[in-house]
Design a protein around this motif. Structure first.
Motif, PDB file in Angstrom:
ATOM      1  N   THR A  91       0.849  -1.203   0.000  1.00 17.99           N
ATOM      2  CA  THR A  91       0.000   0.000   0.000  1.00 17.99           C
ATOM      3  C   THR A  91       0.885   1.254   0.000  1.00 17.99           C
ATOM      4  O   THR A  91       2.072   1.199   0.323  1.00 17.99           O
ATOM      5  N   ASP A  92       0.271   2.380  -0.331  1.00 15.06           N
ATOM      6  CA  ASP A  92       1.029   3.647  -0.314  1.00 15.06           C
ATOM      7  C   ASP A  92       1.548   3.950   1.085  1.00 15.06           C
ATOM      8  O   ASP A  92       2.641   4.485   1.254  1.00 15.06           O
ATOM      9  N   ARG A  93       0.739   3.608   2.080  1.00 18.23           N
ATOM     10  CA  ARG A  93       1.159   3.845   3.469  1.00 18.23           C
ATOM     11  C   ARG A  93       2.448   3.070   3.768  1.00 18.23           C
ATOM     12  O   ARG A  93       3.392   3.611   4.358  1.00 18.23           O
ATOM     13  N   GLU A  94       2.469   1.811   3.353  1.00 21.56           N
ATOM     14  CA  GLU A  94       3.661   1.001   3.610  1.00 21.56           C
ATOM     15  C   GLU A  94       4.869   1.540   2.826  1.00 21.56           C
ATOM     16  O   GLU A  94       5.983   1.594   3.366  1.00 21.56           O
ATOM     17  N   LYS A  95       4.622   1.976   1.607  1.00 17.60           N
ATOM     18  CA  LYS A  95       5.728   2.553   0.813  1.00 17.60           C
ATOM     19  C   LYS A  95       6.266   3.813   1.510  1.00 17.60           C
ATOM     20  O   LYS A  95       7.461   4.084   1.499  1.00 17.60           O
ATOM     21  N   GLY A  96       5.361   4.556   2.118  1.00 15.39           N
ATOM     22  CA  GLY A  96       5.775   5.753   2.863  1.00 15.39           C
ATOM     23  C   GLY A  96       6.705   5.383   4.015  1.00 15.39           C
ATOM     24  O   GLY A  96       7.690   6.074   4.290  1.00 15.39           O
ATOM     25  N   HIS A  97       6.403   4.270   4.687  1.00 17.54           N
ATOM     26  CA  HIS A  97       7.264   3.826   5.788  1.00 17.54           C
ATOM     27  C   HIS A  97       8.648   3.409   5.275  1.00 17.54           C
ATOM     28  O   HIS A  97       9.661   3.695   5.918  1.00 17.54           O
ATOM     29  N   LEU A  98       8.677   2.757   4.117  1.00 23.96           N
ATOM     30  CA  LEU A  98       9.986   2.372   3.557  1.00 23.96           C
ATOM     31  C   LEU A  98      10.819   3.632   3.274  1.00 23.96           C
ATOM     32  O   LEU A  98      12.021   3.679   3.576  1.00 23.96           O
ATOM     33  N   ALA A  99      10.153   4.656   2.737  1.00 21.90           N
ATOM     34  CA  ALA A  99      10.867   5.914   2.450  1.00 21.90           C
ATOM     35  C   ALA A  99      11.378   6.552   3.747  1.00 21.90           C
ATOM     36  O   ALA A  99      12.500   7.077   3.800  1.00 21.90           O
ATOM     37  N   ALA A 100      10.563   6.469   4.795  1.00 21.78           N
ATOM     38  CA  ALA A 100      10.972   7.067   6.075  1.00 21.78           C
ATOM     39  C   ALA A 100      12.203   6.353   6.636  1.00 21.78           C
ATOM     40  O   ALA A 100      13.163   7.000   7.077  1.00 21.78           O
ATOM     41  N   LEU A 101      12.186   5.028   6.589  1.00 20.25           N
ATOM     42  CA  LEU A 101      13.346   4.286   7.098  1.00 20.25           C
ATOM     43  C   LEU A 101      14.586   4.588   6.258  1.00 20.25           C
ATOM     44  O   LEU A 101      15.685   4.749   6.800  1.00 20.25           O
ATOM     45  N   GLY A 102      14.383   4.704   4.945  1.00 17.03           N
ATOM     46  CA  GLY A 102      15.509   5.035   4.057  1.00 17.03           C
ATOM     47  C   GLY A 102      16.137   6.372   4.447  1.00 17.03           C
ATOM     48  O   GLY A 102      17.359   6.500   4.556  1.00 17.03           O
ATOM     49  N   ALA A 103      15.288   7.360   4.680  1.00 16.42           N
ATOM     50  CA  ALA A 103      15.795   8.689   5.061  1.00 16.42           C
ATOM     51  C   ALA A 103      16.512   8.620   6.403  1.00 16.42           C
ATOM     52  O   ALA A 103      17.614   9.177   6.572  1.00 16.42           O
ATOM     53  N   TRP A 104      15.927   7.901   7.338  1.00 12.54           N
ATOM     54  CA  TRP A 104      16.517   7.812   8.683  1.00 12.54           C
ATOM     55  C   TRP A 104      17.899   7.144   8.610  1.00 12.54           C
ATOM     56  O   TRP A 104      18.869   7.626   9.205  1.00 12.54           O
ATOM     57  N   CYS A 105      17.960   6.035   7.852  1.00  8.33           N
ATOM     58  CA  CYS A 105      19.243   5.327   7.724  1.00  8.33           C
ATOM     59  C   CYS A 105      20.294   6.203   7.034  1.00  8.33           C
ATOM     60  O   CYS A 105      21.489   6.037   7.262  1.00  8.33           O
ATOM     61  N   ALA A 106      19.843   7.148   6.210  1.00 13.40           N
ATOM     62  CA  ALA A 106      20.785   8.053   5.544  1.00 13.40           C
ATOM     63  C   ALA A 106      21.144   9.232   6.446  1.00 13.40           C
ATOM     64  O   ALA A 106      21.851  10.155   6.023  1.00 13.40           O
ATOM     65  N   GLY A 107      20.631   9.231   7.672  1.00 20.36           N
ATOM     66  CA  GLY A 107      20.948  10.308   8.613  1.00 20.36           C
ATOM     67  C   GLY A 107      20.068  11.529   8.447  1.00 20.36           C
ATOM     68  O   GLY A 107      20.305  12.573   9.048  1.00 20.36           O
ATOM     69  N   ASP A 108      19.034  11.403   7.604  1.00 24.59           N
ATOM     70  CA  ASP A 108      18.145  12.538   7.347  1.00 24.59           C
ATOM     71  C   ASP A 108      16.889  12.399   8.218  1.00 24.59           C
ATOM     72  O   ASP A 108      15.835  11.954   7.751  1.00 24.59           O
TER      73      ASP A 108
END
Ligand SMILES: [Fe+2]
Length: 468
Positions: A91-108
């Protein structure tokens, strides 16, 4: 892959209804600070080893440990999740969570917060996104963001939701950090009525009492609810810390020391950053209040801190590790830590990261100032902290936690002979904290050092100390 209800009102992509409800239980455990939250996530992944959002959540949980070692594991979870999201319809919601984790892991962290807030526009009942946004706003030092983030989703919630109490408790805490004590206390108390085990909300009320100098009431509040909040995971030691802080302000220093040993520092081997943050700040404050805390307590903290010289997840936490090294008199380790912080903040690969920016702007100066204090150069500490006073908020944490830096500045200005600044700071502080005996006492010292009449300030300090 099908979607199932997570039991909290949201659909989640999973292999079975059992996996989806185990995931909902994981989110509930995270929000309620249950000690078995890790097991709940394991149960979810046992029920469905390929559940996309469960792998993202695993990454979140690793990041929440705030250490370099756990961040490596978070990146691994991100890798697994990214592969799964490429293979499976989500779902879009789940894709949003993947993006959030990606940003966090990148230090953003700001990018992660934006991703969570974006999710909440369409899924205002996504408690996972809301609680993580609350965390990110907390470590951005933004009470307004904490308050408004929750307020924006309240239209979609009512009492029938199992986490409604937690929601309004978060709102109460955000209100308190934004300075709205009356409304904040009202919401947080209502949350505690719904669930007295809701430690975050118990603690939100304690924060209001801390900010308003209601020390005795704060002790009674925390004591009265202890059978409930003390059942949660290590966050309970932060509630003990709040109680210790109330005793400290009443100059019940032996009680503070006893609580430090029996509770605040009783599980340091768990190596959780908040435990060290609580402990280091309490020892530092005890010394400012004139208590000899002894070398063993500092040494125990410094041993732990030494393991985290390369962790740069949160500058707020790093500064507390540094406090421990300095408190123990380990100046070489402290100097090494400061150099590592500098290198991290200025390295081309990391310098645009959220925490690197804050380290550059505020963190390094605070680190240097603390080092100057412990090297016998308080005037240098004043010159470093004074211009940054209104930026310290950006290191995150709560007003109550950051107050240790203000106390440091006050003490350094007195010891460093910066009399005019000490007088001005204490004039400000006694307005803000009229029930603070420590502040009135220091104000008396500053007035005396200025050749002014200190009798009223000293009388107020005596009155507050003997009132107990
Ligand atoms: Fe707190």
């Amino acid at each position: 892959m099908p979607v199932y209800s997570d039991g909290l009102g949201l659909d989640v992509t999973a292999a079975s209804g059992e996996a989806a409800s185990a995931f909902g239980s994981t989110v509930e455990g995270y929000v309620r600070f249950t000690r078995d939250v890790g097991d709940r996530l394991k149960d979810t992944l046992t029920a469905d080893p390929d559940m996309p959002l469960a792998h993202v959540t695993k990454g979140y949980f690793m990041k929440l440990f705030g250490t370099g070692a756990m961040s490596v594991r978070a990146e691994k979870a991100l890798g697994t999740a990214t592969d799964l999201f490429a293979r499976v319809d989500t779902t879009d919601r789940e894709k949003g969570h993947l993006a959030a984790l990606g940003a966090w892991c990148a230090g953003d962290i700001e990018g992660a917060a934006e991703a969570w807030e974006r999710i909440l526009l369409d899924a205002p009942r996504d408690m996972l996104a809301l609680r993580l946004a609350h965390f990110a706003h907390f470590y951005a030092g933004s009470g307004a963001r904490m308050r408004d983030s929750v307020a924006r989703v309240m239209h979609a919630w009512d009492r029938s939701h199992p986490l409604y109490g937690n929601l309004i408790g978060m709102y109460g805490f955000g209100l308190e950090e934004a300075g709205d004590y009356r409304k904040g206390e009202r919401y947080a108390r209502e949350a505690v009525e719904i669930d007295p085990k809701d430690a975050w909300s118990v603690h939100a009320v304690a924060h209001v009492m801390e900010m308003e100098g209601r020390h005795r009431e704060g002790i009674d509040w925390i004591k009265g609810l202890e059978p409930h909040w003390s059942t949660v995971h290590n966050f309970r030691f932060h509630v003990w810390w709040h109680r210790a802080l109330f005793h400290l302000e009443r100059y019940e220093l032996d009680e503070v020391m006893a609580l430090y040993d029996a509770q605040v520092a009783s599980d340091l081997e768990a190596d959780q950053y908040l435990d060290v943050v609580n402990a280091a700040a309490l020892l530092w404050r005890l010394e400012l209040y004139g208590m000899q805390v002894g070398p063993e307590r500092w040494a125990q903290l410094a041993d732990l801190a030494k393991k985290h010289l390369d962790d740069h997840e949160l500058i707020f936490v790093s500064l507390h590790y540094l406090m421990a090294l300095l408190g123990a008199g380990r100046m070489t380790d402290a100097a090494e830590m400061i150099e590592k912080l500098r290198a991290y903040a200025e390295d081309a690969a990391t310098r645009d990261q959220t925490q690197a920016r804050i380290t550059r702007k505020v963190g390094l100066a605070l680190a240097e100032a603390m080092s100057a204090i412990r090297s016998g150069n308080p005037a240098r500490a004043v010159s470093l902290i004074w211009p940054l006073r209104y930026d310290i908020q950006s290191i995150g944490g709560s007003h109550a936690q950051r107050d240790v830096f203000e106390e440091m500045l006050v003490d350094a200005s007195l010891k460093g002979g910066e009399t005019a600044k000490a007088r001005a700071l204490l004039s400000e502080r006694t307005e803000k904290k009229p029930n603070s005996a420590w502040s009135w006492e220091r104000y008396g010292e500053a007035l005396t050092a200025s050749g002014l009449d200190a009798s009223a300030a000293s009388a107020r300090a005596t009155e507050l100390r003997s009132a107990h």
